[in-house]
Design an enzyme around this catalytic site. Structure first.
Site, PDB file in Angstrom:
ATOM      1  N   ASP A   8       0.850  -1.186   0.000  1.00 57.22           N
ATOM      2  CA  ASP A   8       0.000   0.000   0.000  1.00 57.22           C
ATOM      3  C   ASP A   8       0.885   1.234   0.000  1.00 57.22           C
ATOM      4  OD1 ASP A   8      -2.397   1.366  -0.133  1.00 57.22           O
ATOM      5  OD2 ASP A   8      -2.742   1.347   2.033  1.00 57.22           O
ATOM      6  N   GLY A   9       0.359   2.295  -0.566  1.00 47.90           N
ATOM      7  CA  GLY A   9       1.040   3.579  -0.570  1.00 47.90           C
ATOM      8  C   GLY A   9       0.093   4.649  -0.061  1.00 47.90           C
ATOM      9  N   GLU A  52       2.539   3.762  -4.154  1.00 49.62           N
ATOM     10  CA  GLU A  52       2.001   2.435  -4.498  1.00 49.62           C
ATOM     11  C   GLU A  52       3.054   1.626  -5.256  1.00 49.62           C
ATOM     12  OE1 GLU A  52      -0.765   1.188  -3.388  1.00 49.62           O
ATOM     13  OE2 GLU A  52      -2.117   2.867  -3.006  1.00 49.62           O
ATOM     14  N   ASP A  74      -4.235  -2.548  -3.262  1.00 48.85           N
ATOM     15  CA  ASP A  74      -5.510  -1.862  -3.467  1.00 48.85           C
ATOM     16  C   ASP A  74      -5.394  -0.785  -4.542  1.00 48.85           C
ATOM     17  OD1 ASP A  74      -4.156   0.216  -2.201  1.00 48.85           O
ATOM     18  OD2 ASP A  74      -5.470   0.276  -0.448  1.00 48.85           O
ATOM     19  N   HIS A 129      -9.263  -0.237   2.458  1.00 51.97           N
ATOM     20  CA  HIS A 129     -10.045   0.194   3.625  1.00 51.97           C
ATOM     21  C   HIS A 129     -11.339  -0.598   3.757  1.00 51.97           C
ATOM     22  CE1 HIS A 129      -7.105   3.381   3.740  1.00 51.97           C
ATOM     23  NE2 HIS A 129      -7.407   3.666   2.491  1.00 51.97           N
ATOM     24  N   ASP A 139      -1.438  -0.248   5.048  1.00 53.84           N
ATOM     25  CA  ASP A 139      -1.887   1.144   5.124  1.00 53.84           C
ATOM     26  C   ASP A 139      -1.302   1.812   6.365  1.00 53.84           C
ATOM     27  OD1 ASP A 139      -3.710   3.417   4.307  1.00 53.84           O
ATOM     28  OD2 ASP A 139      -4.511   2.975   6.303  1.00 53.84           O
TER      29      ASP A 139
END
Length: 157
Positions: A8-9, A52, A74, A129, A139
């Protein structure tokens, strides 16, 4: 060896604020023991898409031998570039998109291609999320890195 990489970024004030990435690399050894490593870093000024990409790069660059990898993200930007074959078109058009404009983040796309070269990588999208434990963990790594001290310079910005 089969490896799962979750990524995740994050960027605060995208595109001009601090950002970070998080990656969790998991594999099960021959004895059935789960092994995990976390990777993260924060940058002074960056974008969400760059982070990301950096998460995926960090996870893949951590691998020391050829692996069969499931990379779970994501980011539609990351996953669709491979699953929708955007990257193939960019390469054919010398890093131009379908509108004949330069592709953004070429430096990181090239680094990602180099990092994945020796591996068999399958890109999988998950909704962000949405309670996915490892995605939530990544995250937290990414946002904590973005909010941390000693942030790095994103040399391309």
């Amino acid at each position: 060896m089969k490896v799962t990489i979750f990524t995740d970024g994050a960027a605060r004030g995208n595109p001009d604020g601090p950002g970070g990435y998080g990656a969790v690399v998991q594999y099960v050894d021959a004895k059935g023991t789960l092994h995990e490593r976390e990777y993260s870093a924060g940058y002074k000024k960056t974008t969400n898409n760059r982070m990301e990409l950096m998460a995926a790069i960090a996870g893949l660059e951590a691998l020391t031998k050829p692996c069969e990898v499931e990379l779970i993200s994501d980011s539609k930007y990351l996953v669709d570039a491979f699953n929708q074959h955007w990257i193939d078109g960019w390469l054919k058009r010398d890093w131009k998109n379908s509108a004949n404009k330069p592709v953004k983040n070429i430096d990181l796309w090239k680094r990602l291609l180099e990092a994945k070269k020796q591996h068999k990588v399958r890109f999988i999208w998950v909704k962000g999320h949405d309670g996915h434990p490892e995605n939530e963990r990544c995250d937290k790594l990414a946002t904590s890195a973005a909010d941390g001290q000693d942030l790095l310079d994103d040399v391309a910005l």
